[in-house]
Design an enzyme around this catalytic site. Structure first.
Site, PDB file in Angstrom:
ATOM      1  N   PHE A   1     -10.104   7.017  30.537  1.00  0.00           N
ATOM      2  CA  PHE A   1      -9.175   8.045  31.132  1.00  0.00           C
ATOM      3  C   PHE A   1      -8.525   8.849  29.942  1.00  0.00           C
ATOM      4  O   PHE A   1      -7.885   8.081  29.065  1.00  0.00           O
ATOM      5  CB  PHE A   1      -7.925   7.225  31.901  1.00  0.00           C
TER       6      PHE A   1
ATOM      7  N   ASP B   1      -8.744   7.749  21.247  1.00  0.00           N
ATOM      8  CA  ASP B   1      -7.529   8.194  22.030  1.00  0.00           C
ATOM      9  C   ASP B   1      -6.677   7.108  21.900  1.00  0.00           C
ATOM     10  O   ASP B   1      -6.519   6.135  22.652  1.00  0.00           O
ATOM     11  CB  ASP B   1      -7.940   8.315  23.305  1.00  0.00           C
TER      12      ASP B   1
ATOM     13  N   LYS C   1       2.591  10.449  24.243  1.00  0.00           N
ATOM     14  CA  LYS C   1       3.356   9.573  24.954  1.00  0.00           C
ATOM     15  C   LYS C   1       4.476   8.862  24.017  1.00  0.00           C
ATOM     16  O   LYS C   1       5.494   9.854  23.763  1.00  0.00           O
ATOM     17  CB  LYS C   1       3.062   8.461  25.623  1.00  0.00           C
TER      18      LYS C   1
END
Length: 496
Positions: free
Chosen positions: A192, A280, A309
């Site tokens: 994802f 990532d 984030k």
């Protein structure tokens, strides 16, 4: 004219009634009828703690006026501090999602909020058409903290991924000598990386990909955690492969931790085939797994790191791509950018967010509390061995996977609803997995509260829930991946 010049008091009353839904009429220019959707008769009259709008009102308005691209747990956040949140009625909950790890430093961290307020009173935006006095400080701190020459600022994690993809292709053509328009990016099944077109072109999630084709070309897939599969792909396509893009721990897939030694093997393969190793770390980075980066668990240095984030401390969206000069300087002025990327407000917030992580030793805290938390969850597993298949994770990124046979026709979403009633907010993923990733500021006592709530749901709530759903057929049928035809997220104990 008299009617047109109605008093402001009357106008205000009309607008207020309109917002409440009491005088909305069907839209004459559309077949959609919205009047009944938010009628006052359908709204609970339970008052919020401060007399403002209730949770039920707000949820109904969001359902009516906002796109249905999420399926949230029905709770409204009105106030939050550290790991605790309150709804408009004053009910308190423990947050075990932390905005998908964007709130590692805790909700409303005072140092980060103070940095936001102070900077907002000075200057918020310059765009990169000019210099500002905060971004250079952010760039210097970020690169020195993670040990890279340069960084490229963006806003969201998805933008960070798109930046890394473009950077990898540009490097592949300019430095590796890949023929024009033939660069390949290798990624993992179950990954994802966001929901942009570039990101979903790497996805194995049918819900994310169906109806959005054609996909962006130039992608090759391998199984996550399988170094031999990556080796085979690089042997076959290596001369055209620009990068291998991966999550050190797959978050959305259900907190899938790779075998020990996998990252080391990946590093060696990428080096041998002159392929960029791109990590990532949007969800796994910034202390979440008990290390500053999840790659640090094997002392691996990727060629490119994507952060997001928690880089914004739960206050503003901030992302960045890190790389050394040989890679980063492949992108030149005018070839990539963002109006808001590197803005002074976000830079000030990110500086404070990083300082909180290091000064409060959140990596060490996450490692210690995570070990205790998993041990407690494993005790629940021993109590319910026919229900809990596995407890897994690192640091405070954890998941509990359940057996479908133990759930019967009860969904993990329903389990999360019962957790909510017991004051714990969590979210399921892939039908049988509950992800548990609270703010890193959470206390041991609060972790114990969550474990007790989960145990109580299994002991007291689940038997009644299973009885109430006997004979129903609500469980989803596994679907093969559109890309490869396999059942990546197959149900345990099935023949699929």
């Amino acid at each position: 004219m008299a009617a047109w010049r109605a008093s402001r008091a009357v106008q205000t009353d009309v607008i207020a009634r309109l917002i409440r839904g009491s005088i909305l009429q069907p839209c004459q220019k559309s077949s959609r009828v919205i009047s009944t959707a938010i009628s006052t008769e359908a709204i609970s009259h339970e008052k919020s703690a401060d007399g403002s709008h209730t949770s039920e009102e707000l949820i109904q308005w969001e359902d009516t006026f906002s796109a249905h691209n999420y399926h949230p747990v029905p709770v409204v956040f009105s106030k939050a501090k550290d790991a605790e949140v309150w709804d408009p009625e004053g009910r308190k909950y423990l947050d075990f999602l932390a905005a998908y790890s964007a709130v590692n430093q805790g909700h409303g961290n005072q140092r980060i909020v103070d940095a936001l307020v102070d900077q907002a009173q000075r200057i918020t935006l310059s765009s990169r058409a000019f210099h500002n006095d905060k971004f250079p400080m952010f760039a210097r701190l970020l690169t020195s903290t993670f040990g890279y020459d340069m960084m490229l600022p963006m806003n969201t994690g998805a933008e960070g991924v798109e930046t890394a993809l473009k950077l990898a292709r540009k490097w592949g053509y300019e430095k590796k000598g890949i023929p024009k328009d033939q660069a390949l990016i290798v990624s993992c099944c179950g990954c994802f990386h966001g929901r942009t077109m570039g990101a979903i072109s790497m996805s194995c999630d049918n819900e994310a990909t169906r109806g959005f084709g054609p996909a962006v070309g130039g992608h090759v897939k391998v199984d996550f955690g399988d170094a031999d599969a990556l080796a085979a792909v690089l042997e076959e396509h290596g001369e055209k492969v620009a990068a291998f893009l991966f999550e050190p721990i797959q978050g959305e897939a259900g907190v899938i931790v790779p075998p020990d030694g996998y990252l080391t093997a990946v590093r060696k393969l990428c080096t041998n085939h002159n392929v960029l190793m791109i990590a990532d770390e949007i969800q796994t980075g910034i202390a979440r797994t008990g290390r500053l980066l999840a790659c640090d668990w094997e002392d691996i240095r990727p060629d490119v790191v994507i952060l997001g984030k928690a880089l914004g401390g739960g206050v503003l969206p901030v992302s960045a791509v890190l790389a050394d000069k040989e890679i980063m300087l492949c992108i030149r002025p005018g070839e990539h950018g963002s109006t808001f990327g590197g803005n002074p407000l976000a830079s000030a917030v990110a500086i404070a967010a990083l300082e909180v992580v290091t000064e409060d030793k959140l990596s060490e805290r996450a490692e210690k509390l995570g070990e205790q938390f998993r041990a407690q969850l494993q005790s629940v597993q021993k109590t319910y061995p026919d229900l809990v298949k596995e407890v897994r994770g690192r640091g405070l990124l954890n998941a509990v996977e359940l057996f479908p046979s133990g759930l019967g026709n009860v969904s993990t979403y329903d389990v999360c609803l019962r957790l909510k009633e017991r004051g714990i907010l969590a979210k399921p993923t892939h039908d049988t997995i509950i992800r548990l990733s609270p703010p890193l500021t959470i206390s041991q006592r609060q972790l114990e509260e969550a474990v007790k709530a989960l145990n109580d749901v299994f002991e007291f709530d689940l038997p009644n829930m299973k009885h109430d759903t006997e004979g129903s057929t609500i469980r989803k049928t596994p679907q093969a991946c559109d890309r490869c035809g396999r059942y990546k997220y197959k149900m345990p104990e099935t023949d699929l």
